[in-house]
Design a protein around this motif. Structure first.
Motif, PDB file in Angstrom:
ATOM      1  N   SER A  74       5.937   9.116 -19.093  1.00  0.00           N
ATOM      2  CA  SER A  74       5.434   9.309 -17.732  1.00  0.00           C
ATOM      3  C   SER A  74       4.189   8.468 -17.422  1.00  0.00           C
ATOM      4  O   SER A  74       3.983   8.078 -16.268  1.00  0.00           O
ATOM      5  CB  SER A  74       5.148  10.787 -17.475  1.00  0.00           C
ATOM      6  N   VAL A  75       3.370   8.174 -18.414  1.00  0.00           N
ATOM      7  CA  VAL A  75       2.173   7.369 -18.153  1.00  0.00           C
ATOM      8  C   VAL A  75       2.576   5.945 -17.755  1.00  0.00           C
ATOM      9  O   VAL A  75       2.101   5.409 -16.744  1.00  0.00           O
ATOM     10  CB  VAL A  75       1.213   7.352 -19.358  1.00  0.00           C
ATOM     11  N   MET A  76       3.481   5.344 -18.518  1.00  0.00           N
ATOM     12  CA  MET A  76       3.906   3.981 -18.195  1.00  0.00           C
ATOM     13  C   MET A  76       4.654   3.957 -16.868  1.00  0.00           C
ATOM     14  O   MET A  76       4.499   3.027 -16.070  1.00  0.00           O
ATOM     15  CB  MET A  76       4.768   3.406 -19.320  1.00  0.00           C
ATOM     16  N   ARG A  77       5.434   4.978 -16.600  1.00  0.00           N
ATOM     17  CA  ARG A  77       6.126   5.067 -15.306  1.00  0.00           C
ATOM     18  C   ARG A  77       5.096   5.083 -14.170  1.00  0.00           C
ATOM     19  O   ARG A  77       5.251   4.378 -13.168  1.00  0.00           O
ATOM     20  CB  ARG A  77       7.006   6.307 -15.250  1.00  0.00           C
ATOM     21  N   SER A  78       4.040   5.849 -14.328  1.00  0.00           N
ATOM     22  CA  SER A  78       2.996   5.915 -13.300  1.00  0.00           C
ATOM     23  C   SER A  78       2.329   4.557 -13.106  1.00  0.00           C
ATOM     24  O   SER A  78       2.038   4.158 -11.969  1.00  0.00           O
ATOM     25  CB  SER A  78       1.951   6.969 -13.678  1.00  0.00           C
ATOM     26  N   ILE A  79       2.087   3.854 -14.185  1.00  0.00           N
ATOM     27  CA  ILE A  79       1.484   2.519 -14.093  1.00  0.00           C
ATOM     28  C   ILE A  79       2.404   1.577 -13.322  1.00  0.00           C
ATOM     29  O   ILE A  79       1.966   0.845 -12.426  1.00  0.00           O
ATOM     30  CB  ILE A  79       1.163   1.965 -15.497  1.00  0.00           C
ATOM     31  N   LEU A  80       3.691   1.598 -13.646  1.00  0.00           N
ATOM     32  CA  LEU A  80       4.645   0.719 -12.968  1.00  0.00           C
ATOM     33  C   LEU A  80       4.791   1.070 -11.487  1.00  0.00           C
ATOM     34  O   LEU A  80       4.891   0.175 -10.640  1.00  0.00           O
ATOM     35  CB  LEU A  80       5.995   0.757 -13.680  1.00  0.00           C
ATOM     36  N   VAL A  81       4.788   2.352 -11.157  1.00  0.00           N
ATOM     37  CA  VAL A  81       4.837   2.762  -9.749  1.00  0.00           C
ATOM     38  C   VAL A  81       3.597   2.252  -9.025  1.00  0.00           C
ATOM     39  O   VAL A  81       3.682   1.741  -7.899  1.00  0.00           O
ATOM     40  CB  VAL A  81       4.979   4.298  -9.617  1.00  0.00           C
ATOM     41  N   ALA A  82       2.426   2.361  -9.653  1.00  0.00           N
ATOM     42  CA  ALA A  82       1.189   1.881  -9.032  1.00  0.00           C
ATOM     43  C   ALA A  82       1.255   0.376  -8.772  1.00  0.00           C
ATOM     44  O   ALA A  82       0.743  -0.103  -7.754  1.00  0.00           O
ATOM     45  CB  ALA A  82      -0.007   2.224  -9.908  1.00  0.00           C
ATOM     46  N   ILE A  83       1.886  -0.353  -9.666  1.00  0.00           N
ATOM     47  CA  ILE A  83       1.998  -1.809  -9.493  1.00  0.00           C
ATOM     48  C   ILE A  83       3.015  -2.153  -8.409  1.00  0.00           C
ATOM     49  O   ILE A  83       2.704  -2.869  -7.452  1.00  0.00           O
ATOM     50  CB  ILE A  83       2.396  -2.474 -10.832  1.00  0.00           C
ATOM     51  N   TYR A  84       4.218  -1.655  -8.559  1.00  0.00           N
ATOM     52  CA  TYR A  84       5.306  -2.080  -7.680  1.00  0.00           C
ATOM     53  C   TYR A  84       5.318  -1.402  -6.312  1.00  0.00           C
ATOM     54  O   TYR A  84       5.732  -2.002  -5.329  1.00  0.00           O
ATOM     55  CB  TYR A  84       6.656  -1.879  -8.364  1.00  0.00           C
ATOM     56  N   GLU A  85       4.872  -0.173  -6.234  1.00  0.00           N
ATOM     57  CA  GLU A  85       4.923   0.550  -4.963  1.00  0.00           C
ATOM     58  C   GLU A  85       3.577   0.643  -4.254  1.00  0.00           C
ATOM     59  O   GLU A  85       3.535   0.844  -3.043  1.00  0.00           O
ATOM     60  CB  GLU A  85       5.471   1.963  -5.183  1.00  0.00           C
ATOM     61  N   LEU A  86       2.481   0.516  -5.011  1.00  0.00           N
ATOM     62  CA  LEU A  86       1.163   0.752  -4.425  1.00  0.00           C
ATOM     63  C   LEU A  86       0.235  -0.457  -4.528  1.00  0.00           C
ATOM     64  O   LEU A  86      -0.959  -0.365  -4.279  1.00  0.00           O
ATOM     65  CB  LEU A  86       0.537   1.990  -5.071  1.00  0.00           C
ATOM     66  N   ASN A  87       0.795  -1.596  -4.948  1.00  0.00           N
ATOM     67  CA  ASN A  87       0.108  -2.894  -4.932  1.00  0.00           C
ATOM     68  C   ASN A  87      -1.058  -3.043  -5.906  1.00  0.00           C
ATOM     69  O   ASN A  87      -1.937  -3.876  -5.686  1.00  0.00           O
ATOM     70  CB  ASN A  87      -0.361  -3.227  -3.507  1.00  0.00           C
ATOM     71  N   ALA A  88      -1.096  -2.260  -6.963  1.00  0.00           N
ATOM     72  CA  ALA A  88      -2.137  -2.455  -7.969  1.00  0.00           C
ATOM     73  C   ALA A  88      -1.851  -3.747  -8.738  1.00  0.00           C
ATOM     74  O   ALA A  88      -0.691  -4.114  -8.938  1.00  0.00           O
ATOM     75  CB  ALA A  88      -2.183  -1.268  -8.928  1.00  0.00           C
ATOM     76  N   ASP A  89      -2.914  -4.428  -9.149  1.00  0.00           N
ATOM     77  CA  ASP A  89      -2.700  -5.678  -9.881  1.00  0.00           C
ATOM     78  C   ASP A  89      -3.609  -5.837 -11.106  1.00  0.00           C
ATOM     79  O   ASP A  89      -3.682  -6.911 -11.691  1.00  0.00           O
ATOM     80  CB  ASP A  89      -2.839  -6.887  -8.948  1.00  0.00           C
ATOM     81  N   GLU A  90      -4.286  -4.760 -11.483  1.00  0.00           N
ATOM     82  CA  GLU A  90      -5.134  -4.811 -12.672  1.00  0.00           C
ATOM     83  C   GLU A  90      -5.172  -3.423 -13.289  1.00  0.00           C
ATOM     84  O   GLU A  90      -5.213  -2.419 -12.591  1.00  0.00           O
ATOM     85  CB  GLU A  90      -6.545  -5.271 -12.283  1.00  0.00           C
ATOM     86  N   ILE A  91      -5.149  -3.399 -14.621  1.00  0.00           N
ATOM     87  CA  ILE A  91      -5.086  -2.132 -15.352  1.00  0.00           C
ATOM     88  C   ILE A  91      -6.266  -2.049 -16.310  1.00  0.00           C
ATOM     89  O   ILE A  91      -6.556  -3.000 -17.041  1.00  0.00           O
ATOM     90  CB  ILE A  91      -3.769  -2.023 -16.166  1.00  0.00           C
TER      91      ILE A  91
END
Length: 184
Positions: A74-91
């Motif tokens: 679930s953590v990696m899923r949340s990271i990927l959702v933040a990138i692809y759906e919410l436009n995050a570009d840095e972790i």
């Protein structure tokens, strides 16, 4: 005694007084950051202040130890959702000194579960089902190693875009000082 009555009373006053207005934002992180950090209570206010974050600046994912334990959890899923759906570009993966996961002893933890009423039958059933509770509930020896491992899982994930920056840091839970342990 449950804290829910006190929480709900406070919440009603918070809403009635429109105290929420100062926190209004949208679902997209303004600073385009995703932060994986520890659930440690000392970091609740300290971490955002130490990073100059206000409400709406970042997606913050919290768990015990800031550990990414499975590349398809679930953590990696949340990271990927933040990138692809919410436009995050840095972790940022931010662990901290004096973490409760450092040296966590799974045997002692499971003994506490049994003392609180989890039956030996449940423990046996889980074990026979292929669940290694000791491995699952083991902490880490050094926070730096845990941060580097989580950063590595993220950086090497097959669904992570190549343009995403991933950094590993450790915070002092007393002062908020950050030290970089892994960065691109």
């Amino acid at each position: 005694m449950s804290k829910i009555t006190e929480i709900l009373e406070y919440n009603q006053a918070f809403v009635d007084n429109k105290e929420y207005e100062q926190y209004r934002s949208n679902k997209f992180p303004d600073k385009r950051l995703v932060i994986l950090t520890c659930m440690d209570a000392r970091l609740v206010e300290l971490l955002p202040k130490a990073l100059n974050l206000k409400n709406g600046d970042a997606k913050i994912i919290k768990n015990a130890g800031a550990v990414l334990s499975h590349p398809f959890g679930s953590v990696m899923r949340s990271i990927l959702v933040a990138i692809y759906e919410l436009n995050a570009d840095e972790i940022l993966v931010i662990g901290h000194h004096d973490c409760g996961m450092t040296g966590l002893n799974s045997t002692l933890l499971l003994d506490k579960a049994i003392a609180r009423g989890v039956s030996q039958t449940v423990m046996s059933t889980l074990g026979h089902s292929g669940i290694d509770l000791h491995r699952w509930l083991t902490g880490f020896n050094h926070v730096q190693d845990a941060v580097v491992k989580s950063v590595g899982i993220i950086k090497n994930h097959p669904l992570l875009p190549s343009d995403i920056l991933v950094h590993g840091l450790i915070m002092d839970p007393e002062t908020g000082k950050l030290e970089v342990v892994e960065t691109e």
